[in-house]
Design an enzyme around this catalytic site. Structure first.
Site, PDB file in Angstrom:
ATOM      1  CD  GLN A 143      -2.893   1.204   0.174  1.00 14.27           C
ATOM      2  OE1 GLN A 143      -3.248   0.158  -0.372  1.00 14.27           O
ATOM      3  NE2 GLN A 143      -3.351   2.387  -0.187  1.00 14.27           N
ATOM      4  CD  GLU A 144       2.673   3.735   3.853  1.00  6.90           C
ATOM      5  OE1 GLU A 144       2.879   4.677   3.065  1.00  6.90           O
ATOM      6  OE2 GLU A 144       2.157   3.897   4.967  1.00  6.90           O
TER       7      GLU A 144
END
Length: 242
Positions: A143-144
């Site tokens: 996600q990051e």
């Protein structure tokens, strides 16, 4: 140290014996004073308990290291997550707050099997050190940064787990350039995630919110902040692993 105390103890005994021969009463005879030998034995026992030795008997480490505790002889960092993870408001996908969550799970589970294994050895080490599930670490990285080690956000967050330099400094990483190193970044990011899990008693919804939006805001609200980025961030990561 112990040898010096033993010599002092012996000398005290000699002085006390001399006083007895001269007819002097011992000091504080009306008070229940614990014999010095008991203090000495306790000190020796404590000294022994606070050490772990190598197989050859040499000193390995003392139990006075900052942020360290012992569990059956194993050194445990106090940053290690020590609870049970729950999904918070996402525990029940029929909840009114999570009507669309089932769709999110199905969408993200299709991609979760495609996570690269490039950093698996580091992730495994971080997972074991901080007791954070490997799948959770992978989901945060996905996600990051989508597994791009050189990713830098518009706000200045760095690397695979998008760590702000100020957060890195609080975690002992003074040189922000070192956060570009995958090993440093994953170990530091997992440490921070573990701290958040401890802070919110294992509630993943709040812990991830704090990782994204900062713990001060989450502490104040005690819920996922009403910020689209943060709400999507939490939903997406939990969707990878739930």
């Amino acid at each position: 140290m112990i040898e010096s105390i033993q010599r002092i103890h012996s000398r005290i005994g000699e002085i006390q014996s001399t006083f007895n021969k001269l007819g002097f009463a011992p000091l504080n005879t009306q008070l229940p004073v614990k014999p010095f030998s008991e203090y000495l034995n306790e000190a020796m026992a404590s000294d022994s308990a606070n050490k772990i030795n190598n197989a050859d008997g040499s000193l390995l480490i003392e139990n006075n290291i900052n942020n360290k505790t012992f569990d059956n002889g194993k050194i445990i960092d106090e940053d290690t997550f020590n609870g049970k993870i729950s999904f918070g408001v996402y525990d029940d996908i029929t909840n009114n707050l999570t009507n669309n969550f089932a769709k999110a799970i199905n969408a993200y589970k299709k991609t979760s099997a495609d996570f690269p294994n490039t950093y698996d050895s580091i992730i495994n080490e971080a997972s074991e050190k901080y007791s954070v599930p490997k799948d959770l670490i992978k989901a945060v990285i996905k996600q990051e940064s989508n597994y791009m080690p050189n990713a830098i956000s518009s706000k200045g967050a760095i690397g695979l787990m998008q760590i702000m330099p100020s957060t890195g400094a609080l975690l002992g990483i003074e040189d922000k350039e070192s956060l570009k190193d995958p090993y440093v970044n994953i170990m530091t990011g997992t440490k921070y995630l573990s701290q958040m899990l401890n802070r919110y008693d294992g509630r993943l919804d709040l812990s991830l919110s704090a990782y994204n939006a900062g713990p001060n805001l989450v502490d104040k609200l005690q819920r996922i902040p009403n910020i689209d980025e943060t709400k999507n961030y939490v939903k997406n990561i939990i969707g990878y692993i739930k």
